[in-house]
Scaffold this motif. Structure first.
Motif, PDB file in Angstrom:
ATOM      1  N   TRP A 115       7.093   1.381  10.772  1.00 44.50           N
ATOM      2  CA  TRP A 115       6.119   0.251  11.158  1.00 44.50           C
ATOM      3  C   TRP A 115       5.935   0.538  12.828  1.00 44.50           C
ATOM      4  CZ3 TRP A 115       2.571  -3.144  10.757  1.00 44.50           C
ATOM      5  CH2 TRP A 115       2.538  -4.203  11.658  1.00 44.50           C
ATOM      6  N   ARG A 166      -6.137  -5.753   6.491  1.00 43.50           N
ATOM      7  CA  ARG A 166      -4.660  -5.955   6.916  1.00 43.50           C
ATOM      8  C   ARG A 166      -4.627  -6.118   8.321  1.00 43.50           C
ATOM      9  NH1 ARG A 166      -0.802  -7.390   7.815  1.00 43.50           N
ATOM     10  NH2 ARG A 166       1.238  -6.397   7.299  1.00 43.50           N
ATOM     11  N   GLN A 214      -2.687  -9.660   9.862  1.00 47.36           N
ATOM     12  CA  GLN A 214      -1.437  -9.576  10.963  1.00 47.36           C
ATOM     13  C   GLN A 214      -1.997 -10.420  12.216  1.00 47.36           C
ATOM     14  OE1 GLN A 214       1.183  -8.071  10.227  1.00 47.36           O
ATOM     15  NE2 GLN A 214       2.277  -7.960  12.075  1.00 47.36           N
ATOM     16  N   SER A 268       0.097 -10.470  17.970  1.00 49.13           N
ATOM     17  CA  SER A 268      -0.220  -9.400  17.515  1.00 49.13           C
ATOM     18  C   SER A 268      -1.239  -8.332  18.416  1.00 49.13           C
ATOM     19  CB  SER A 268      -0.727  -9.656  16.314  1.00 49.13           C
ATOM     20  OG  SER A 268      -0.921  -8.185  15.629  1.00 49.13           O
ATOM     21  N   TRP A 312      -3.312   0.696  12.663  1.00 52.05           N
ATOM     22  CA  TRP A 312      -3.119   0.817  11.308  1.00 52.05           C
ATOM     23  C   TRP A 312      -3.280   2.485  10.493  1.00 52.05           C
ATOM     24  CZ3 TRP A 312      -4.820   2.807   6.640  1.00 52.05           C
ATOM     25  CH2 TRP A 312      -4.193   2.541   5.430  1.00 52.05           C
ATOM     26  N   CYS A 334       0.718  -1.503   1.783  1.00 55.35           N
ATOM     27  CA  CYS A 334       0.310  -2.525   2.387  1.00 55.35           C
ATOM     28  C   CYS A 334      -0.437  -3.609   1.418  1.00 55.35           C
ATOM     29  CB  CYS A 334      -0.691  -2.390   3.631  1.00 55.35           C
ATOM     30  SG  CYS A 334      -0.099  -2.032   5.223  1.00 55.35           S
TER      31      CYS A 334
END
Length: 277
Positions: free
Chosen positions: A33, A152, A156, A163, A170, A183
């Motif tokens: 991550w 995605r 987020q 964020s 990504w 994901c």
């Protein structure tokens, strides 16, 4: 710290250290991550300790002030290693470091306490056994590939107020330790994207990790967190994981309740250790 080429070796070793019955610890998914910031940044954030050519401890600087670390399973109580780690943590080069997260039972924590560090924020680890099939989540679930990265990313940013996730990040993440990761995005009956999660396998027969999971701020309170967590557990089971694990702040009561509702069992809470100001 390793160079970029050494990162994959570190991830491989960290995978081998994951096993059932171990306390919650740094997982290869944590590095995976973090890789959203790029390989160079990830390499710069990783710290390793070795003896005779063997990696014995691995740490990840999660921001400037927190080091998340673990050791080889047979080195948790290795005094020589623990004393070296503590000495290194007190070096001026890590002057901004104020908190260390280490597994329950690690000698490093005992020595930090002797050195004046104090228990700080409590972490709440949870785990779900994946021996039996996981029930249907009640959402339509899609696995996100490169062509859907923006979906995605949008989820987020809609789930976490601060964020900084982007399409570029990504793709950077997907180019790192992502071969056994997925994901997932969940859609409600109206076709709206309502929740998302990323799951990380450490290989067949080893615990997998959820990091991160979020629900769109406009769709909360409808059970979507539980649903996407069930989907995450099912995805890890398909990848061969023996269990699904997750860790959150103990005072994040809504998150803890969501994971428990999805069949996760709370494990003993684990405090960070903090340096006196």
């Amino acid at each position: 710290m390793p160079d970029v080429d050494g990162l994959r070796e570190v991830v491989g070793v960290l995978r081998e250290w994951q096993h059932e019955g171990a306390p919650m610890q740094l997982h290869p998914g944590d590095l995976g991550w973090f890789w959203r910031f790029g390989a160079d940044a990830t390499a710069a954030a990783v710290r390793t300790w070795s003896r005779d050519g063997r990696l014995l401890a691995i740490g990840l600087l999660d921001g400037a002030t927190l080091l998340r670390m673990t050791t080889a399973p047979d080195a948790m109580r290795d005094e020589e290693l623990a004393r070296q780690v503590v000495a290194d943590l007190n070096q001026p080069s890590l002057g901004a470091l104020v908190a260390v997260e280490a597994p329950q039972g690690a000698l490093v924590k005992d020595l930090l306490a002797e050195d004046g560090w104090k228990p700080g924020e409590l972490r709440a680890p949870l785990s779900r056994d994946l021996t039996a099939p996981v029930r249907e989540p009640g959402l339509r679930i899609e696995t996100i590939g490169p062509e859907q990265a923006q979906v995605r990313v949008a989820m987020q940013r809609a789930s976490f107020d601060r964020s900084t996730f982007t399409d570029e990040r990504w793709h950077a993440m997907a180019g790192g330790a992502y071969s056994d990761a997925r994901c997932l995005v969940g859609y409600d009956d109206q076709g709206s994207a309502v929740a998302a999660v990323t799951v990380w396998s450490a290989g067949p027969g080893r615990p997998g990790l959820l990091e991160p999971m979020g629900v769109h701020r406009e769709h909360r309170g409808r059970g979507h967190g539980r649903a996407i967590t069930l989907a995450a557990a099912a995805a890890l089971r398909e990848l061969g994981s023996s269990s699904a694990t997750v860790c959150t702040a103990s005072d994040n009561f809504a998150a803890v309740a969501t994971y428990i509702s999805a069949g996760f069992d709370p494990l003993p809470e684990n405090p960070d250790f903090c340096r006196n100001a």
